[in-house]
Design a protein around this motif. Sequence first.
Motif, PDB file in Angstrom:
ATOM      1  N   VAL A 162     -20.977  11.424  19.228  1.00 32.26           N
ATOM      2  CA  VAL A 162     -21.962  11.876  20.213  1.00 32.26           C
ATOM      3  C   VAL A 162     -23.288  11.163  19.990  1.00 32.26           C
ATOM      4  N   ASP A 163     -23.713  11.123  18.747  1.00 33.43           N
ATOM      5  CA  ASP A 163     -25.007  10.500  18.462  1.00 33.43           C
ATOM      6  C   ASP A 163     -25.019   9.028  18.849  1.00 33.43           C
ATOM      7  N   VAL A 164     -23.973   8.353  18.452  1.00 36.47           N
ATOM      8  CA  VAL A 164     -23.933   6.921  18.755  1.00 36.47           C
ATOM      9  C   VAL A 164     -23.904   6.675  20.257  1.00 36.47           C
ATOM     10  N   THR A 165     -23.188   7.536  20.950  1.00 39.31           N
ATOM     11  CA  THR A 165     -23.177   7.385  22.402  1.00 39.31           C
ATOM     12  C   THR A 165     -24.596   7.483  22.947  1.00 39.31           C
ATOM     13  N   GLN A 204     -28.196  13.045  30.956  1.00 34.00           N
ATOM     14  CA  GLN A 204     -26.929  12.655  31.564  1.00 34.00           C
ATOM     15  C   GLN A 204     -25.825  12.607  30.508  1.00 34.00           C
ATOM     16  N   VAL A 205     -26.145  11.997  29.376  1.00 34.55           N
ATOM     17  CA  VAL A 205     -25.148  11.873  28.318  1.00 34.55           C
ATOM     18  C   VAL A 205     -24.783  13.251  27.760  1.00 34.55           C
ATOM     19  N   ALA A 206     -25.803  14.069  27.581  1.00 33.58           N
ATOM     20  CA  ALA A 206     -25.538  15.410  27.063  1.00 33.58           C
ATOM     21  C   ALA A 206     -24.638  16.174  28.016  1.00 33.58           C
ATOM     22  N   GLY A 207     -24.915  16.048  29.301  1.00 34.37           N
ATOM     23  CA  GLY A 207     -24.079  16.715  30.287  1.00 34.37           C
ATOM     24  C   GLY A 207     -22.636  16.264  30.186  1.00 34.37           C
ATOM     25  N   TRP A 248     -21.098  15.138  27.516  1.00 36.58           N
ATOM     26  CA  TRP A 248     -20.456  15.677  26.316  1.00 36.58           C
ATOM     27  C   TRP A 248     -20.207  17.181  26.418  1.00 36.58           C
ATOM     28  N   GLU A 249     -21.112  17.858  27.065  1.00 36.87           N
ATOM     29  CA  GLU A 249     -20.883  19.291  27.273  1.00 36.87           C
ATOM     30  C   GLU A 249     -19.581  19.531  28.024  1.00 36.87           C
ATOM     31  N   LEU A 250     -19.359  18.690  28.978  1.00 35.07           N
ATOM     32  CA  LEU A 250     -18.159  18.830  29.785  1.00 35.07           C
ATOM     33  C   LEU A 250     -16.911  18.425  29.014  1.00 35.07           C
ATOM     34  N   LEU A 251     -17.080  17.427  28.152  1.00 36.32           N
ATOM     35  CA  LEU A 251     -15.908  16.841  27.512  1.00 36.32           C
ATOM     36  C   LEU A 251     -15.510  17.542  26.222  1.00 36.32           C
ATOM     37  N   LEU A 252     -16.501  17.998  25.484  1.00 45.23           N
ATOM     38  CA  LEU A 252     -16.191  18.540  24.153  1.00 45.23           C
ATOM     39  C   LEU A 252     -15.165  19.677  24.154  1.00 45.23           C
ATOM     40  N   PRO A 253     -15.266  20.601  25.108  1.00 45.71           N
ATOM     41  CA  PRO A 253     -14.289  21.688  25.089  1.00 45.71           C
ATOM     42  C   PRO A 253     -12.849  21.191  25.137  1.00 45.71           C
ATOM     43  N   GLY A 254     -12.603  20.120  25.829  1.00 43.35           N
ATOM     44  CA  GLY A 254     -11.239  19.618  25.902  1.00 43.35           C
ATOM     45  C   GLY A 254     -10.895  18.690  24.761  1.00 43.35           C
ATOM     46  N   PRO A 305     -23.904  18.514  21.780  1.00 40.90           N
ATOM     47  CA  PRO A 305     -23.833  17.426  22.766  1.00 40.90           C
ATOM     48  C   PRO A 305     -25.117  16.604  22.842  1.00 40.90           C
ATOM     49  N   ARG A 306     -26.136  17.075  22.196  1.00 38.09           N
ATOM     50  CA  ARG A 306     -27.397  16.318  22.193  1.00 38.09           C
ATOM     51  C   ARG A 306     -27.510  15.577  20.873  1.00 38.09           C
ATOM     52  N   PRO A 307     -28.297  14.539  20.830  1.00 42.94           N
ATOM     53  CA  PRO A 307     -28.385  13.708  19.622  1.00 42.94           C
ATOM     54  C   PRO A 307     -28.972  14.491  18.450  1.00 42.94           C
ATOM     55  N   THR A 308     -28.378  14.313  17.308  1.00 40.43           N
ATOM     56  CA  THR A 308     -28.916  14.919  16.088  1.00 40.43           C
ATOM     57  C   THR A 308     -29.303  13.810  15.137  1.00 40.43           C
TER      58      THR A 308
END
Lengths: 244, 244, 244, 244
Positions: free
Chosen positions: D93-96, D182-185, D187-193, D205-208
């Motif tokens: 996620v971070d690298v993305t 946009q990126v966070a959105g 990942w939010e959508l994708l992570l559950p799956g 989903p946000r950068p750490t």
Amino acid sequence: MVRQERAVRTRQSLIRAAAEVFAEEGFGPASLTAVSRRAGVSNGALHFHFASKQALAQAIEDQAAETFRRIIGAGEGPGGPQAAPGGALQRLVDVTHQLIASLAQDVVVRVGFSLRGDVRWPGRSLRLEWQRWVEQALRCAEREGRLAAGVSAGGAARTIAATTVGLEVLGGADPSWLTDGQVAGFWELLLPGLADEGARRSVSPRPTGGAGVPGGAGGGGGGSGGVPGGGPSQTIVFPANETD
Amino acid sequence: MVRQERAVRTRQSLIRAAAEVFAEEGFGPASLTAVSRRAGVSNGALHFHFASKQALAQAIEDQAAETFRRIIGAGEGPGGPQAAPGGALQRLVDVTHQLIASLAQDVVVRVGFSLRGDVRWPGRSLRLEWQRWVEQALRCAEREGRLAAGVSAGGAARTIAATTVGLEVLGGADPSWLTDGQVAGFWELLLPGLADEGARRSVSPRPTGGAGVPGGAGGGGGGSGGVPGGGPSQTIVFPANETD
Amino acid sequence: MVRQERAVRTRQSLIRAAAEVFAEEGFGPASLTAVSRRAGVSNGALHFHFASKQALAQAIEDQAAETFRRIIGAGEGPGGPQAAPGGALQRLVDVTHQLIASLAQDVVVRVGFSLRGDVRWPGRSLRLEWQRWVEQALRCAEREGRLAAGVSAGGAARTIAATTVGLEVLGGADPSWLTDGQVAGFWELLLPGLADEGARRSVSPRPTGGAGVPGGAGGGGGGSGGVPGGGPSQTIVFPANETD
Amino acid sequence: MVRQERAVRTRQSLIRAAAEVFAEEGFGPASLTAVSRRAGVSNGALHFHFASKQALAQAIEDQAAETFRRIIGAGEGPGGPQAAPGGALQRLVDVTHQLIASLAQDVVVRVGFSLRGDVRWPGRSLRLEWQRWVEQALRCAEREGRLAAGVSAGGAARTIAATTVGLEVLGGADPSWLTDGQVAGFWELLLPGLADEGARRSVSPRPTGGAGVPGGAGGGGGGSGGVPGGGPSQTIVFPANETD
DNA sequence: ACGGTCGGGACTGCCCGTTCCT
DNA sequence: AGGAACGGGCAGTCCCGACCGT
């Protein structure tokens, strides 16, 4: 910007080649390929020097204008042919001879004069400039009292301009229209109606003093190069045109 | 051959449209598409009537020649303007006026005259024909003893031809060169040098007798806007140009 | 205007050839010569049908738009996918499959989608239209209560749109990005985050009902003709798509 | 070889100018003249530094690759993101986020990523490299047992790669596609799956950790030069990833 | 070493005059 | 007469290589 010597030579040969091609085929139909081929350079070289076909035409006209102004401007201050030796009328006759000779010798001048007629063009044409100069010369003669009664400077200038344009156009196909004899014949016919009795006798329809295009080399390759025929002898020095 | 009426109308409108386009853009650059569009016909129709661009130009010139010959040939037998009432010189002046007027009125005539100059062309041009006719008229005047001393018919004809060509060319861009006034001014200037003392008084620089272009239903095929229609009847005899 | 049958065939082959060439070389670098050669017609024929390169691109896009609208518009009244059997989400999944399949099968559609990105272009792009449709579908699902908590229709639509654009772009070079399997994998990954628990079970990530592009023949050659490669398997028979 | 300082500056400005022009017009249509003009150097200078247009593109890609590798490779040995703090998924996620931010900030990176798609090109593209890295990260997460059941690393990597490519492409015209939101959105959508239940909670989903593009000035001028935004502060060293 | 002026081909999009088939 | 298609050719532009000044 350091203009290499070769570059200016290339430029000149392009201008000359373009004038020749335009003279033979007309501006519109002429192809830039034909121009570059005749000049012996590549298509790319042509476009390096001239961004467009119009720019090429412009260069031709500029060079013709330079020659033209050298002819009409030789030896007189601003304001026209006021103080020409032999009178304004004689100067008009002489300049006409020089102009026609220049048209005969130099394709660039010839094409430069006729371009504005072929293409839709902004700006003023050399033909118009010539007509104005003729009118000035006639007004000058008027002030000298050498014009025949009832002659209007403007009207006569138009007739004279029309005739020279005719010679120029016809001379494009047949150089015999651009000879001293032809011009002299024209003035013989015209002077009786134009000049008063005294001037009729003193003004010669043939060129006096120095004929030929003054200057020459200086300008832009001027009359040389192209039509060498008979040219050299006319370069008789113009007695009182200390230009240069 | 009985040409359908619509066909001849289409043909005429194509000729006129072509003359207009050629006049505006020049023969070379002009596109047949522009011609057919202006005439309101299709591409195929154009090529049905005229096999090639050259054929179109030829038709223009033929039509101009017809008008031209009607002007110079009106009312005189073969051999030229020998027996014109008022003398050959007056007839020359009158015909000049008519010719210029015709150039002013009719694009087809104007373009027909200048085409040979624009393109490489086989055959003889109308300009040359005109020059010959002028020379004939002058020789006629010579025989009548009305030419000034020392004037050569051939030389004078060339000067006159040059001037008319000049008017024609300049008139293409600015119609004011093709007016009666302009022509009259030209003759006023020229007659003193051309005619002997008697003729100088009797010949008028302005048109006498029948003005306008003779022949032609409504103007010589030419002038008016559209299509002159039935040409055959134009052999109308030159009505009355009996001097003052 | 009666369009000849051959003309419309030529037009079609030009559009297809252009799409292929644009796909291979890009719009800018592609040469019209390559297009006309591939279509088997002459350069002039191309310009008879399409006045400019832009016009050709426009035609491609128009045809793609037609196919696209047939896909999204199949079987629903104006206003979007509100009353799709199986729910809006299932319809979204199905349409995605159809769209990607259409991109895989038809170069015209593929190029039509990407053209606006390559060139500076006026007007709205198909990609944007697609994004809007996805958003509509999601809002629809929202009203149906099938969206997972915290999911915004607009945001999710952007993500979905981005993914399809990515598939489209990558699919240009490697068709394996445009397979049903790829799309199914995408939905499998996405649905858990997008749909609520119930929908997650009822909605299948694989196409249900009718797959394939509806219509087809009618429009503009649609998916047929062009790139059959690999296509056949996707042409899963459409059980009930009595489109219109 | 001691490169003159001016030379390297010229080179950099050429690369940046080229990237901008390529971004605006596309690689094919872009003219080197436009590049050299924008860089403020002459045509000859450009060709002194880059032998061909391809070489220029290569330089852009090399520079983008350098930035890209600094992002993905920050502080980890060969083998990938195996032991990232917070887990491989969080690192993904971070690298993305960092990658997208880099695409948003630096034209050179953006163009470097898309060049291979525009032109026929030898070699492997950065997009593919990115896809491989994503796959590696997912495999890593798989080994960590954080992937949801039934998720294949390869398949998910393809979906993720497709989405990032989509963002990249759309971001070329509209930068709003390249934002953190946009990126966070996405990942939010994708992570559950994608992630198992535990990871779904722990992964943000946000950068750490360190946001922004690491490195920067050091590398090759990377993102510097053109887009100064926030650059310097990003040089946060990637804290600790040697573990295990 | 570095950069600039000049020139070379090749090619592109566009358009034109013309012909073929209805 | 008309719609369609054909080849050839145009102006303009491009990418690049020489040859010069610094």
